[in-house]
Design a protein around this motif. Sequence first.
Motif, PDB file in Angstrom:
ATOM      1  N   ARG A 176       0.792  -1.171  -0.163  1.00  0.00           N
ATOM      2  CA  ARG A 176       0.095   0.016   0.013  1.00  0.00           C
ATOM      3  C   ARG A 176       1.048   1.171  -0.033  1.00  0.00           C
ATOM      4  O   ARG A 176       1.780   1.341   0.957  1.00  0.00           O
ATOM      5  N   PHE A 177       0.655   2.321  -1.049  1.00  0.00           N
ATOM      6  CA  PHE A 177       1.385   3.333  -1.006  1.00  0.00           C
ATOM      7  C   PHE A 177       0.431   4.683  -0.895  1.00  0.00           C
ATOM      8  O   PHE A 177      -0.662   4.405  -1.606  1.00  0.00           O
ATOM      9  N   ALA A 178       0.778   5.510  -0.108  1.00  0.00           N
ATOM     10  CA  ALA A 178       0.095   6.721   0.124  1.00  0.00           C
ATOM     11  C   ALA A 178       0.781   7.904  -0.744  1.00  0.00           C
ATOM     12  O   ALA A 178       1.892   7.629  -1.262  1.00  0.00           O
ATOM     13  N   ALA A 234      10.030 -14.027   5.649  1.00  0.00           N
ATOM     14  CA  ALA A 234       9.259 -13.076   5.491  1.00  0.00           C
ATOM     15  C   ALA A 234       9.791 -11.401   6.131  1.00  0.00           C
ATOM     16  O   ALA A 234      10.652 -11.708   6.779  1.00  0.00           O
ATOM     17  N   TYR A 235       8.985 -10.486   5.635  1.00  0.00           N
ATOM     18  CA  TYR A 235       9.574  -9.220   6.150  1.00  0.00           C
ATOM     19  C   TYR A 235       8.463  -8.181   6.030  1.00  0.00           C
ATOM     20  O   TYR A 235       7.322  -8.458   5.256  1.00  0.00           O
ATOM     21  N   ARG A 236       8.524  -7.037   6.612  1.00  0.00           N
ATOM     22  CA  ARG A 236       7.681  -6.071   6.601  1.00  0.00           C
ATOM     23  C   ARG A 236       8.685  -4.817   6.415  1.00  0.00           C
ATOM     24  O   ARG A 236       9.780  -4.310   6.889  1.00  0.00           O
ATOM     25  N   LEU A 237       8.099  -4.069   5.477  1.00  0.00           N
ATOM     26  CA  LEU A 237       8.741  -2.756   4.855  1.00  0.00           C
ATOM     27  C   LEU A 237       7.821  -1.428   5.252  1.00  0.00           C
ATOM     28  O   LEU A 237       6.883  -1.224   4.746  1.00  0.00           O
ATOM     29  N   ASP A 238       8.140  -0.629   6.108  1.00  0.00           N
ATOM     30  CA  ASP A 238       7.414   0.531   6.442  1.00  0.00           C
ATOM     31  C   ASP A 238       8.156   1.853   6.233  1.00  0.00           C
ATOM     32  O   ASP A 238       9.179   1.869   6.690  1.00  0.00           O
ATOM     33  N   ILE A 239       7.570   2.656   5.138  1.00  0.00           N
ATOM     34  CA  ILE A 239       8.353   3.770   4.694  1.00  0.00           C
ATOM     35  C   ILE A 239       7.628   5.020   5.232  1.00  0.00           C
ATOM     36  O   ILE A 239       6.283   5.248   4.888  1.00  0.00           O
ATOM     37  N   GLY A 240       8.342   5.935   6.152  1.00  0.00           N
ATOM     38  CA  GLY A 240       7.837   7.096   6.704  1.00  0.00           C
ATOM     39  C   GLY A 240       8.657   8.065   6.161  1.00  0.00           C
ATOM     40  O   GLY A 240       9.393   8.017   5.366  1.00  0.00           O
ATOM     41  N   ALA A 241       7.898   9.285   6.431  1.00  0.00           N
ATOM     42  CA  ALA A 241       8.645  10.548   5.946  1.00  0.00           C
ATOM     43  C   ALA A 241      10.089  10.674   6.515  1.00  0.00           C
ATOM     44  O   ALA A 241      11.026  11.165   5.629  1.00  0.00           O
ATOM     45  N   VAL A 244      12.881   4.844   7.513  1.00  0.00           N
ATOM     46  CA  VAL A 244      12.446   3.664   6.570  1.00  0.00           C
ATOM     47  C   VAL A 244      12.748   2.420   7.719  1.00  0.00           C
ATOM     48  O   VAL A 244      13.651   2.337   7.946  1.00  0.00           O
ATOM     49  N   ARG A 245      11.780   1.716   7.839  1.00  0.00           N
ATOM     50  CA  ARG A 245      12.027   0.695   8.816  1.00  0.00           C
ATOM     51  C   ARG A 245      11.725  -0.983   7.938  1.00  0.00           C
ATOM     52  O   ARG A 245      10.757  -1.122   7.392  1.00  0.00           O
ATOM     53  N   ILE A 246      12.851  -1.762   8.019  1.00  0.00           N
ATOM     54  CA  ILE A 246      12.764  -3.072   7.648  1.00  0.00           C
ATOM     55  C   ILE A 246      13.130  -4.070   8.565  1.00  0.00           C
ATOM     56  O   ILE A 246      13.827  -4.029   9.341  1.00  0.00           O
ATOM     57  N   GLY A 274       4.621   4.397   2.473  1.00  0.00           N
ATOM     58  CA  GLY A 274       3.808   3.017   2.210  1.00  0.00           C
ATOM     59  C   GLY A 274       4.190   2.023   3.054  1.00  0.00           C
ATOM     60  O   GLY A 274       5.171   2.134   3.953  1.00  0.00           O
ATOM     61  N   HIS A 275       3.675   0.721   3.013  1.00  0.00           N
ATOM     62  CA  HIS A 275       3.796  -0.423   3.773  1.00  0.00           C
ATOM     63  C   HIS A 275       3.667  -1.659   2.857  1.00  0.00           C
ATOM     64  O   HIS A 275       2.789  -1.601   2.026  1.00  0.00           O
ATOM     65  N   VAL A 276       4.667  -2.539   2.979  1.00  0.00           N
ATOM     66  CA  VAL A 276       4.896  -3.779   2.545  1.00  0.00           C
ATOM     67  C   VAL A 276       4.936  -5.031   3.280  1.00  0.00           C
ATOM     68  O   VAL A 276       5.663  -4.758   4.119  1.00  0.00           O
TER      69      VAL A 276
END
Length: 828
Positions: A176-178, A234-241, A244-246, A274-276
Amino acid sequence: MRSRPIDLAWECLSNLVDEQVFAARLVLSNVSGRTIAPGWAVYFNTARPALADSVSPGYAIAHLNGDLFRLTAASSSSGAGWAPGQEHAVHYQARFWAIGDTDAPLGFYLVEADGRVTDLGDPEILPFARPEQLQRHADDAWPPADAAWRWRENAQLQQLPRARVERITPQPVSARFAGGTCLLAADSEIALPAGGLAGEAALLRALLAPLPRSGSAARIVLDVDPDGMDDPEAYRLDIGAGTVRIRGASAHGVFNGIQTLGQLLEADGSVPLGHVADAPRFRYRGMMLDVARHFAAKETVLRLIDCMALYKLNRLHLHLTDDEGWRLRIDALPELTDIGSRRGVASDGAALPPSFGSGADVDASPGTGFYETADFVAILRHAHARHIEVIPEFNMPGHARAAVVAMRARHDRLLAAGDADAAWEYRLDDPDDASVYESVQMWHDNVICIALPSVDRFIETVVAHVAALYREAGVPLRAIHTGGDEVPAGAWLGSPRCRALMEERGWTGVGQLHADFVGRCRAILARHGLAFAGWEENALLEGADGQAVPNPDFAGPDFHVYAWNNAWGSGKEDVAYRLANAGYEVVLANAANLYFDLAYAKDPQEPGYYWAGFVETRDAFAFCPLDMAAGEAARDPMGRPVPAARLAALERLGAAGRAHIAGLQGELWAENACSPARLEYLVMPRMIALAERAWAPEPGWSAIADPAARSAAMQADWNAFANRLGQRELPRLDRPPLAWDYRLPPPGAVRAGDVVRANVALPGLALHYTLDGSAPTAASPRVGAAGEVAPVPRDRVFKVAAFDTRGRGSRIVTLEPTSLDAHGQGTR
């Protein structure tokens, strides 16, 4: 004087001579300016054996061994010799058919009466243009992939706006990308957990290195926390302003997240907010690279590993040995590489014969080379840093001629030195064996005598050495692949050693002898704490009806089977499922979808074999691993639809069987991979389609009962994926340091009056054309978005090619001028 003394030209005359027989002509011209003395012979390689009684009178073509043949003329052994300017035109017939350049004889060399050897190279191959040259026989239903055929195939595709083209390949579980972006830079802070992820951080830093520097860029946080993630990759990728957290379930998961971040990263450092959330569909996602048929240097293998890592593949199966080469130094057995890694005509005989057109010059041969300890350790470490497990393969008991010849030379050397006991210590063949057989590659002496105790000693020595190399590299070794495929019928039947062992054990067939060998190999590996891996033949027995059935004795978690021989119409399409249902751990290596040495299309200029059909990128993409019959309409290798009754009779996977499908593997056999550029052409972009099918979630095609609706869904998904390749992934592969030599598909094109329509299989690639007969370049006029060029005068040649972002071009497609027939219509 010309650089080579003989000019060569070859042509397929017709494939319609007889059942699986074609006619050809070879013309040899002496352009040396000197007379070649009587006693000469010309040697060459071909997979299409000549029929000895069909050769033009006065000439003889003899099969020597493997794919090596010798041409002589009656006048070559007597008379005045081969005069300057004299031409030999040799007509002959050969088995099977010839529909492309790959089928032509290659790697010619001249041996003169005084022993001089001169490489002649490959012949000029005359075009395949007539129907009898393009079709294998009357029932060949596969249409030639000409410009018009390609245009019709490509017409089903639409170029999507770039904003609608997905950014991540393989497709993730969710993304999901904002609106908005964050900015990364070469000097972005990378935060790590204490004592971990240093290797992943180093690779991330290399990914960021080309970006501009910035004092205010976002920071990147790497962390291992499996909470909420069931798969270790598995992984989670969170991209904030600002951050970036992996977060990965393991270090491997973090690495996978870094690869996804790299795909989202623009050249200026911007990344969409966004979030992956992602995890693989299959635990095994591999590529097999054959370095035995043609050698691939360490640097070539490292490039492949880098490319595999980009698309989250995690197994590299290295096919290190075969009839035509042994590629790893084994310290205790130096002959394996002193002889088995060299190919050509050696003055001391210490080389294997030329194969696959590799030529006479041993040092210049693409069939010469091996990995020293330092090379192999470097490959292991490079792969391990990218979370790729290297599975070494040593093929036996068939496909073993390089080892057999090398150990025979060792025997002869030690016997001559008076050390008979040491001579027999590693002998692999029975000197009294009178077995008569011919392998698929036409060898008559490529099978190990599995009744000899020295064979077990040989395997133990090789396994121990390989295990030591992995320890030196600091890399775990979990399995060794022992090959085991294509043992030719007739092997062992004439061996006194084998017959004696069979009589002693009460065995009535060589299948029992072979199964005993497999069990011994498994035991040797088990003593080293290793799993057994091998091709499907290792797990199969011949049933009462002559059909292959799973051997119940070997099924288990330590016995990994690679199922490959699934050509549609062969009766073996469901072997993988039969083995999985019987409890075997199965890797799908299906030839009809995942053999990347097969030609992309039925185009005479397309390199590769086609015994299981033609394998386009779409064929790998459309593969349904857990329900093969639900894929695109099955066609046999001749292009004929597989009967519905045959599809209905295929064994399906049960619930337990599904759990035994470990994953998928693409295969690159190297008979035609004679250079790094050719290797990369054959691999890409098919490997990306393999990665998509191995990682991405189940697309749901097999759940669609209506065939028309299923086909429409597959077409829509393929259109989206083709746009991903053309607009995102191939441009990414263009960038240094990778700059991959992937295949650019030739365009499709048709004339309609004074309009030319052109298109391409991967939307987004640029098409450039000329009208003056010159070769198009990236600076030539570009075909517009509508795919039309007009007006094109009918008396002008239209040439078009596809280009990448570096300016590399595909093969040029030429539409010749048209004329008007009696009805005013244009004709070719």
